[in-house]
Scaffold this motif. Structure first.
Motif, PDB file in Angstrom:
ATOM      1  N   ALA A 105      58.301  50.901   1.255  1.00 17.04           N
ATOM      2  CA  ALA A 105      57.474  51.730   0.361  1.00 17.04           C
ATOM      3  C   ALA A 105      57.134  53.064   1.020  1.00 17.04           C
ATOM      4  O   ALA A 105      57.149  54.113   0.365  1.00 17.04           O
ATOM      5  CB  ALA A 105      56.203  50.988  -0.023  1.00 17.04           C
ATOM      6  N   ALA A 106      56.843  53.031   2.315  1.00 18.78           N
ATOM      7  CA  ALA A 106      56.531  54.273   3.034  1.00 18.78           C
ATOM      8  C   ALA A 106      57.735  55.203   3.061  1.00 18.78           C
ATOM      9  O   ALA A 106      57.602  56.420   2.887  1.00 18.78           O
ATOM     10  CB  ALA A 106      56.070  53.956   4.448  1.00 18.78           C
ATOM     11  N   LEU A 107      58.920  54.640   3.259  1.00 14.76           N
ATOM     12  CA  LEU A 107      60.138  55.451   3.284  1.00 14.76           C
ATOM     13  C   LEU A 107      60.419  56.035   1.907  1.00 14.76           C
ATOM     14  O   LEU A 107      60.762  57.217   1.779  1.00 14.76           O
ATOM     15  CB  LEU A 107      61.312  54.597   3.770  1.00 14.76           C
ATOM     16  CG  LEU A 107      62.608  55.310   4.082  1.00 14.76           C
ATOM     17  CD1 LEU A 107      62.389  56.465   5.056  1.00 14.76           C
ATOM     18  CD2 LEU A 107      63.624  54.330   4.650  1.00 14.76           C
ATOM     19  N   ARG A 108      60.242  55.223   0.860  1.00 15.48           N
ATOM     20  CA  ARG A 108      60.434  55.751  -0.500  1.00 15.48           C
ATOM     21  C   ARG A 108      59.427  56.852  -0.811  1.00 15.48           C
ATOM     22  O   ARG A 108      59.765  57.874  -1.407  1.00 15.48           O
ATOM     23  CB  ARG A 108      60.320  54.619  -1.528  1.00 15.48           C
ATOM     24  CG  ARG A 108      61.586  53.786  -1.647  1.00 15.48           C
ATOM     25  CD  ARG A 108      61.560  52.877  -2.882  1.00 15.48           C
ATOM     26  NE  ARG A 108      60.502  51.881  -2.832  1.00 15.48           N
ATOM     27  CZ  ARG A 108      60.592  50.714  -2.207  1.00 15.48           C
ATOM     28  NH1 ARG A 108      61.694  50.389  -1.570  1.00 15.48           N
ATOM     29  NH2 ARG A 108      59.585  49.866  -2.233  1.00 15.48           N
ATOM     30  N   ALA A 109      58.173  56.672  -0.397  1.00 15.23           N
ATOM     31  CA  ALA A 109      57.146  57.682  -0.649  1.00 15.23           C
ATOM     32  C   ALA A 109      57.469  58.978   0.099  1.00 15.23           C
ATOM     33  O   ALA A 109      57.308  60.082  -0.445  1.00 15.23           O
ATOM     34  CB  ALA A 109      55.777  57.162  -0.224  1.00 15.23           C
ATOM     35  N   ALA A 110      57.947  58.856   1.341  1.00 16.95           N
ATOM     36  CA  ALA A 110      58.296  60.054   2.114  1.00 16.95           C
ATOM     37  C   ALA A 110      59.465  60.790   1.474  1.00 16.95           C
ATOM     38  O   ALA A 110      59.458  62.027   1.367  1.00 16.95           O
ATOM     39  CB  ALA A 110      58.641  59.657   3.550  1.00 16.95           C
ATOM     40  N   LEU A 111      60.472  60.053   1.019  1.00 18.60           N
ATOM     41  CA  LEU A 111      61.617  60.685   0.357  1.00 18.60           C
ATOM     42  C   LEU A 111      61.208  61.321  -0.966  1.00 18.60           C
ATOM     43  O   LEU A 111      61.678  62.410  -1.307  1.00 18.60           O
ATOM     44  CB  LEU A 111      62.733  59.667   0.128  1.00 18.60           C
ATOM     45  CG  LEU A 111      63.544  59.289   1.357  1.00 18.60           C
ATOM     46  CD1 LEU A 111      64.469  58.125   1.047  1.00 18.60           C
ATOM     47  CD2 LEU A 111      64.330  60.475   1.867  1.00 18.60           C
TER      48      LEU A 111
END
Length: 148
Positions: A105-111
């Motif tokens: 989720a953190a990676l998706r939010a950053a992208l």
């Protein structure tokens, strides 16, 4: 009479040249910050985050692509505004961020954040820079689809 006409010419010449002398001695205004610097920093941060996420199968691909985005953006920044000296420090890679509770989720939010920033910036840039930033935005969108 001749001395009066010469003196008038000199006065007129001095009046005409004075603004040029002032313009030549005034330092240029500093350039505004390059808008691509923030995008390059985000790309480096996204790559660092993705490299720490082992639970997501495609995280290595995200790290590789975002690292490439960072290199391309930095190359454009350096092309537009060359470093003052050859000993200018290259932006350091971000330290390894702590692993968030939900890394995917953190990676998706950053992208998603990087995609929005790049998309918002495209209309404000010259054509050659807009093409690069648009490609970065498209890359972020495709990486989001890979993670979904």
């Amino acid at each position: 009479m001749i001395s009066e006409s010469v003196s008038r010419r000199r006065v007129l010449l001095a009046v005409a040249v004075a603004p040029l002398a002032v313009a030549c001695t005034t330092p240029p205004a500093p350039l505004p910050p390059d808008p691509l610097v923030e995008l390059a920093a985000s790309a480096r941060a996204d790559a660092a985050l993705a490299s720490t996420v082992a639970e997501v199968p495609s995280a290595a691909e995200v790290a590789k692509n975002r690292g490439e985005h960072a290199k391309l953006l930095q190359a454009e920044i350096d092309r537009e505004r060359p470093p003052v000296s050859s000993s200018a420090p290259v932006p350091a890679a971000p330290s390894t961020p702590p692993t968030p509770p939900d890394p995917a989720a953190a990676l998706r939010a950053a992208l998603d954040t990087s995609l929005r920033k790049a998309s918002d910036l495209v209309p404000t840039l010259p054509a050659h820079r807009a093409a690069l930033v648009g490609s970065v935005a498209a890359g972020c969108a495709s990486l989001l689809e890979v993670l979904a």
